[in-house]
Design a protein around this motif. Structure first.
Motif, PDB file in Angstrom:
ATOM      1  N   GLN A 251      -6.982 -44.415 -70.267  1.00 38.34           N
ATOM      2  CA  GLN A 251      -6.061 -43.508 -69.436  1.00 38.34           C
ATOM      3  C   GLN A 251      -4.788 -44.121 -69.332  1.00 38.34           C
ATOM      4  OE1 GLN A 251      -6.679 -40.509 -68.355  1.00 38.34           O
ATOM      5  NE2 GLN A 251      -8.586 -40.369 -69.698  1.00 38.34           N
ATOM      6  N   TYR A 252      -4.567 -45.349 -68.994  1.00 36.03           N
ATOM      7  CA  TYR A 252      -3.582 -45.948 -68.671  1.00 36.03           C
ATOM      8  C   TYR A 252      -2.728 -46.034 -69.999  1.00 36.03           C
ATOM      9  CZ  TYR A 252      -0.991 -50.656 -68.972  1.00 36.03           C
ATOM     10  OH  TYR A 252       0.159 -51.680 -69.021  1.00 36.03           O
ATOM     11  N   LYS A 253      -3.217 -46.121 -71.307  1.00 36.01           N
ATOM     12  CA  LYS A 253      -2.443 -45.993 -72.439  1.00 36.01           C
ATOM     13  C   LYS A 253      -1.922 -44.407 -72.749  1.00 36.01           C
ATOM     14  CE  LYS A 253      -4.096 -50.117 -74.817  1.00 36.01           C
ATOM     15  NZ  LYS A 253      -5.229 -50.381 -75.532  1.00 36.01           N
ATOM     16  N   LYS A 254      -2.921 -43.549 -72.353  1.00 30.10           N
ATOM     17  CA  LYS A 254      -2.646 -42.051 -72.722  1.00 30.10           C
ATOM     18  C   LYS A 254      -1.520 -41.771 -71.707  1.00 30.10           C
ATOM     19  CE  LYS A 254      -4.786 -37.815 -71.891  1.00 30.10           C
ATOM     20  NZ  LYS A 254      -5.757 -37.010 -71.617  1.00 30.10           N
ATOM     21  N   HIS A 255      -1.407 -42.180 -70.616  1.00 26.68           N
ATOM     22  CA  HIS A 255      -0.202 -41.796 -69.582  1.00 26.68           C
ATOM     23  C   HIS A 255       0.955 -42.709 -69.520  1.00 26.68           C
ATOM     24  CE1 HIS A 255      -2.501 -38.443 -68.161  1.00 26.68           C
ATOM     25  NE2 HIS A 255      -3.510 -39.115 -68.121  1.00 26.68           N
ATOM     26  N   GLY A 256       1.101 -43.231 -70.733  1.00 27.42           N
ATOM     27  CA  GLY A 256       2.277 -44.039 -71.037  1.00 27.42           C
ATOM     28  C   GLY A 256       2.636 -45.411 -70.362  1.00 27.42           C
ATOM     29  N   LYS A 257       1.545 -45.809 -69.965  1.00 29.24           N
ATOM     30  CA  LYS A 257       1.300 -47.112 -69.168  1.00 29.24           C
ATOM     31  C   LYS A 257       2.264 -47.382 -67.909  1.00 29.24           C
ATOM     32  CE  LYS A 257       0.675 -49.906 -73.345  1.00 29.24           C
ATOM     33  NZ  LYS A 257       0.704 -50.965 -74.156  1.00 29.24           N
ATOM     34  N   ASN A 258       2.588 -46.170 -67.564  1.00 32.38           N
ATOM     35  CA  ASN A 258       3.185 -46.374 -66.078  1.00 32.38           C
ATOM     36  C   ASN A 258       2.922 -45.013 -65.191  1.00 32.38           C
ATOM     37  OD1 ASN A 258       4.378 -43.948 -67.513  1.00 32.38           O
ATOM     38  ND2 ASN A 258       6.445 -44.530 -67.344  1.00 32.38           N
ATOM     39  N   ALA A 259       1.492 -45.011 -65.149  1.00 32.37           N
ATOM     40  CA  ALA A 259       1.145 -44.042 -64.069  1.00 32.37           C
ATOM     41  C   ALA A 259       0.396 -44.725 -62.969  1.00 32.37           C
ATOM     42  CB  ALA A 259       0.325 -42.919 -64.926  1.00 32.37           C
ATOM     43  N   VAL A 260       0.094 -43.959 -62.072  1.00 33.24           N
ATOM     44  CA  VAL A 260      -0.634 -44.622 -60.902  1.00 33.24           C
ATOM     45  C   VAL A 260      -1.973 -43.586 -60.943  1.00 33.24           C
ATOM     46  CG1 VAL A 260      -0.725 -44.839 -58.294  1.00 33.24           C
ATOM     47  CG2 VAL A 260       1.425 -45.038 -59.615  1.00 33.24           C
ATOM     48  N   PHE A 261      -2.911 -44.243 -60.687  1.00 31.74           N
ATOM     49  CA  PHE A 261      -4.289 -43.469 -60.972  1.00 31.74           C
ATOM     50  C   PHE A 261      -4.996 -43.461 -59.469  1.00 31.74           C
ATOM     51  CE2 PHE A 261      -3.297 -45.057 -65.073  1.00 31.74           C
ATOM     52  CZ  PHE A 261      -3.672 -43.787 -65.826  1.00 31.74           C
ATOM     53  N   THR A 262      -5.372 -42.241 -59.380  1.00 31.36           N
ATOM     54  CA  THR A 262      -6.282 -41.759 -58.173  1.00 31.36           C
ATOM     55  C   THR A 262      -7.677 -42.029 -58.378  1.00 31.36           C
ATOM     56  OG1 THR A 262      -4.483 -39.828 -57.331  1.00 31.36           O
ATOM     57  CG2 THR A 262      -6.635 -40.032 -56.198  1.00 31.36           C
ATOM     58  N   GLU A 263      -8.193 -42.960 -57.821  1.00 33.98           N
ATOM     59  CA  GLU A 263      -9.855 -43.096 -58.176  1.00 33.98           C
ATOM     60  C   GLU A 263     -10.589 -42.572 -56.950  1.00 33.98           C
ATOM     61  OE1 GLU A 263      -9.678 -46.966 -60.798  1.00 33.98           O
ATOM     62  OE2 GLU A 263      -9.826 -47.494 -58.744  1.00 33.98           O
ATOM     63  N   TYR A 264      -9.984 -42.338 -55.813  1.00 36.42           N
ATOM     64  CA  TYR A 264     -10.989 -41.920 -54.740  1.00 36.42           C
ATOM     65  C   TYR A 264      -9.914 -41.281 -53.632  1.00 36.42           C
ATOM     66  CZ  TYR A 264     -14.814 -41.828 -51.589  1.00 36.42           C
ATOM     67  OH  TYR A 264     -16.098 -41.279 -50.605  1.00 36.42           O
ATOM     68  N   ALA A 265     -10.373 -40.126 -53.167  1.00 31.60           N
ATOM     69  CA  ALA A 265      -9.658 -39.508 -51.942  1.00 31.60           C
ATOM     70  C   ALA A 265     -10.727 -38.780 -51.106  1.00 31.60           C
ATOM     71  CB  ALA A 265      -8.681 -38.577 -52.471  1.00 31.60           C
ATOM     72  N   TRP A 266     -10.591 -39.038 -49.828  1.00 30.89           N
ATOM     73  CA  TRP A 266     -11.632 -38.501 -48.986  1.00 30.89           C
ATOM     74  C   TRP A 266     -11.129 -38.290 -47.625  1.00 30.89           C
ATOM     75  CZ3 TRP A 266     -16.038 -37.440 -51.964  1.00 30.89           C
ATOM     76  CH2 TRP A 266     -16.884 -36.933 -51.425  1.00 30.89           C
ATOM     77  N   ASP A 267     -11.532 -36.971 -46.887  1.00 29.17           N
ATOM     78  CA  ASP A 267     -11.122 -36.967 -45.635  1.00 29.17           C
ATOM     79  C   ASP A 267     -12.156 -37.612 -44.823  1.00 29.17           C
ATOM     80  OD1 ASP A 267     -10.311 -35.742 -43.342  1.00 29.17           O
ATOM     81  OD2 ASP A 267     -10.896 -33.740 -43.611  1.00 29.17           O
ATOM     82  N   LEU A 268     -11.720 -38.784 -43.963  1.00 29.86           N
ATOM     83  CA  LEU A 268     -12.641 -39.315 -43.186  1.00 29.86           C
ATOM     84  C   LEU A 268     -12.440 -38.979 -41.846  1.00 29.86           C
ATOM     85  CD1 LEU A 268     -12.257 -42.969 -44.434  1.00 29.86           C
ATOM     86  CD2 LEU A 268     -14.342 -41.312 -44.898  1.00 29.86           C
ATOM     87  N   SER A 269     -11.805 -37.765 -41.510  1.00 28.55           N
ATOM     88  CA  SER A 269     -11.554 -37.313 -40.029  1.00 28.55           C
ATOM     89  C   SER A 269     -12.728 -37.236 -39.511  1.00 28.55           C
ATOM     90  CB  SER A 269     -10.893 -35.808 -40.206  1.00 28.55           C
ATOM     91  OG  SER A 269      -9.760 -36.182 -40.580  1.00 28.55           O
TER      92      SER A 269
END
Lengths: 498, 274
Positions: A285-303
């Motif tokens: 993925q890192y290479k596919k996105h031009g080696k300059n992307a930030v990857f979201t691995e997790y996101a959750w509402d902890l409210s």
């Protein structure tokens, strides 16, 4: 007109339903997926930020040092040391996971499951030490503290050569290339947070490993200064960011933020190879996105009002005490309410970002913003186990195994697509089912090629650059070919300006 | 409403392109397709695109029905919707409808002397962000790839050239880029790729070549446009650099749009028509 309205209605009714994750979390051992990664916890509300940095420093602690640009002169109570456990906890809670399902028996339905857990963790890279001659170098010691096992200085400087000299004179090993980044920080009126280990304090406290350092400050800048760290690193570094905010997902404003591929069915033999699998998936993925992307691995509402704080849970969601350790200054305690109710109240959103950065592809520090996006996301990879069916007694057996066969073929293809692994060696995975069905077993040639130049096999994906290049060439030739028609007044281009 | 600026051969595929809007649709559309390819057709985004395009066109036709009865303007609505797709992010797709309604509605309701005041995509995006708290712009979402610059720039150039609005785009990008260069490279001393990274930002490119160049919502007179672009660039630079507000150009444009009326009073020129 009527047609258009119908179109809208269709889109409406097709709005994505609330996603639900499930399956059983699978332990894949205690090995770190990215053992060279730095970890940072970022807490942000309004203009207030708290940053906690974890160091997995391997050398002699007396050589340990950190220099971090900070926007303000930090006060003593803005600096804390916290327990390392919080990083393990957050990592375990949010790292990409393997889940498994078991097929129902096609003739005698019943559910089986088992439940286990995974781990992985991190590291942080730095260098340092301390002394005087400040004035003539233009360096001012704004503050001096001892916090936990650390001696901390807050420096301001007039120019980078002076600062560099001061740091070197005081045994802070500053990399040769650091100067080019010190200058911009100094001119942006940043101070320098300089840390080294106080061996006596460390002994007194009885610590045998370095504690994470936590700093808090007020600033409009929501960013992480990664440029200074790049000066001493060869090659790309991994950084895992755990962000806590009030309203929604955190993303980068100056680099693309991309979600890691998720909810993929992969072969059941992947359990012991999960670490390697995810590492290769990430690299692809890192290479596919031009080696300059930030990857979201997790996101959750902890409210506190959201009762499902993970699904499946690899560990319990963070508690009030853990949030306090993580520096979540806006969390308030309450008596836990209801089943799985949290012991804190209010809005809280957790994001895990993964960045692989190097000097060439990340010319700017990472800047962030908090979005309003509260959708849950996790890196989740699924193993679907088949059941043993007696073909003699179960009339559904043949249909079932045919399904399993095509499923397994797809799983192998997914594996190849996600990781570029050579799947030739996994023929047994499908042949096992072919044997049961009485089919001829095959020795497959790899499915290479794919559609046009969209490589599906082992080559890196160059789809986007190729497409862009082709359209660029097409455009240029079009312009040249039709230049007289399109630019009838080419000679008078100046007239467009003024 | 049918002045062509260039004589293209009739009955030829090129005659289709004599309308600058076709260029814009072609460009924004292919950009969107590229993005979809590069990201393996994300489902959510496909939904968003479908909803944005259909709602914008429906609103456009509805408004036309009750006002001018001129239905040919669906092309403008399509361009507006493509702009919304490329800039606006929402947490719930219902806000897309709000954005579309704001964008198209403003075109019909907020007018002065036969010109609508706000760029439809611009007011759709900023309006939804300000009022809903469920929408945002992701300035980093199109990355900073130098190739994008080339493609967007040259295609954009073509569009602007055809609608004769190259002056505003060039003034804006030169001023904004120049100020950033002076501040970040000459003064602060960041290496040069810091600046190229900023300048090749896909969102900035889209804004420059497809938003501020809208001939209907920029001053009619060349001098007016250049001064307009200068002010826009200076304010956007200030907010980006000193307030760390990275989506500044898009927001500033909205608040500057009403100034067009004054600019048109000071520097008189004929109104643009497609």
């Amino acid at each position: 007109m009527k047609k258009k309205v119908i179109l809208v209605l269709i889109v409406f009714t097709a709005l994505p339903l609330l996603q639900s994750f499930c399956g059983f979390y699978v332990s894949t051992g205690d090995i770190k997926i990215f053992n060279q990664a730095s970890e940072v916890i970022l807490v942000r509300d309004g203009n207030k930020s708290t940053i906690t940095m974890n160091s997995d420093f391997q050398g002699d602690v007396k050589d340990f040092a950190i220099v971090i640009p900070v926007p303000t002169v930090l006060k003593e109570n803005d600096i804390k040391v916290v327990k390392k456990d919080i990083f393990n906890k957050l990592n375990k809670y949010s790292e990409p996971r393997l889940v498994e399902y078991y097929d129902e028996h096609p003739c005698e339905p019943r559910i089986m499951y088992d439940e286990m857990v995974v781990t992985k963790s991190v590291s942080f890279n730095s260098s340092v030490a301390e002394r005087k001659k400040e004035k003539e170098l233009g360096v001012t010691i704004e503050a001096k503290y001892t916090v936990g096992e650390y001696d901390i200085l807050i420096l301001s400087a007039k120019e980078s050569t002076g600062l560099k000299t001061w740091l070197l004179q005081n045994d802070y090993k500053i990399p040769a290339k650091a100067e080019e980044v010190l200058e911009p920080y100094i001119k942006s009126k940043m101070n320098f947070f300089v840390v080294k280990v106080n061996l006596a304090e460390m002994k007194k406290l009885g610590r045998d490993e370095l504690s994470p350092i936590q700093i808090s400050f007020e600033s409009e800048k929501f960013m992480l200064p990664i440029r200074l760290g790049m000066a001493n690193a060869n090659g790309a570094q991994d950084l895992i960011i755990y962000a806590f905010t009030k309203n929604g997902r955190v993303e980068s404003t100056n680099y693309r933020t991309v979600k890691i591929p998720t909810d993929k069915n992969i072969p059941t033999f992947m359990r012991p190879k999960f670490q390697d699998f995810y590492k290769d998936l990430f690299t692809k993925q890192y290479k596919k996105h031009g080696k300059n992307a930030v990857f979201t691995e997790y996101a959750w509402d902890l409210s506190s009002h959201n009762y499902q704080k993970c699904d499946p849970c690899s560990t319990t969601p963070p508690s009030y005490a853990e949030l306090k350790d993580a520096g979540v200054f806006f969390a308030n305690y309450r008596t836990p309410q209801g089943y799985q109710g949290s012991d804190y109240e209010g809005n809280l959103f957790f994001t895990r970002l993964h960045v692989r950065y190097d000097r060439a592809n990340f010319p700017m520090d990472l800047q962030f913003q908090e979005t309003m996006d509260q959708q849950s996301f996790q890196g989740r990879y699924i193993m679907q186990h088949s059941v043993n069916v007696d073909m003699q007694t179960c009339s559904e057996g043949k249909r079932y195994y045919n399904d399993v066969l095509s499923r397994r073929e797809n799983e192998l293809e997914t594996l190849a697509n996600l990781t570029n692994w050579d799947i030739d060696s996994y023929d047994d995975y499908t042949n096992e089912i072919r044997t049961k069905l009485g089919y001829k077993t095959t020795k497959s040639e790899t499915k290479k090629g794919g559609f046009f130049f969209f490589s599906k096999g082992n080559k890196p994906n160059k789809t986007l650059p190729t497409l862009l290049l082709l359209s660029g060439l097409a455009l240029v030739s079009f312009l040249i070919y039709k230049r007289k028609t399109i630019f009838p007044k080419l000679g008078t281009i100046k007239s467009f300006l003024f | 409403m049918n002045t062509t600026t260039l004589e293209f051969p009739k009955n030829n595929i090129l005659s289709l392109l004599s309308d600058a809007r076709h260029f814009q649709i072609l460009f924004l559309g292919s950009f969107l397709v590229l993005v979809l390819f590069a990201n393996d057709f994300p489902k959510d985004f496909l939904f968003q695109i479908g909803l944005t395009i259909s709602s914008c066109i429906v609103f456009q036709l509805l408004f036309s029905h009750f006002t001018t009865k001129n239905y040919s303007s669906w092309k403008s609505a399509l361009i507006t919707s493509l702009g919304l797709c490329l800039l606006l992010k929402v947490d719930n797709l219902n806000w897309i409808l709000v954005a579309s309604l704001l964008a198209i509605g403003s075109k019909f309701l907020i007018r002065y002397k036969g010109k609508h005041i706000f760029n439809p995509a611009n007011i759709g995006v900023v309006g939804t962000i300000l009022f809903s708290h469920h929408a945002w712009i992701s300035p980093g979402q199109w990355g900073s790839n130098i190739v994008y610059l080339f493609i967007i720039g040259s295609l954009g150039f073509l569009v602007i050239k055809k609608v004769a609005r190259i002056d505003i785009a060039l003034t804006f990008i030169a001023t904004f880029g120049g100020l950033l260069f002076i501040r970040n490279i000459l003064y602060l001393g960041w290496p040069i790729d810091f600046w190229t990274h900023q300048m090749t930002n896909g969102t900035l490119m889209l804004f420059t070549f497809f938003m501020i160049t809208d001939p209907m919502t920029t001053p009619n007179n060349k001098k007016g446009r250049i001064i307009f672009a200068l002010i826009l660039a200076i304010i956007a630079f200030y907010l980006t650099t000193f307030n760390h507000f990275y989506a500044a150009p898009v927001l500033v444009l909205l608040f500057m749009s009403p100034l067009t009326i004054i600019f048109d009073k000071i520097w008189k020129s004929e109104k643009y028509s497609w």
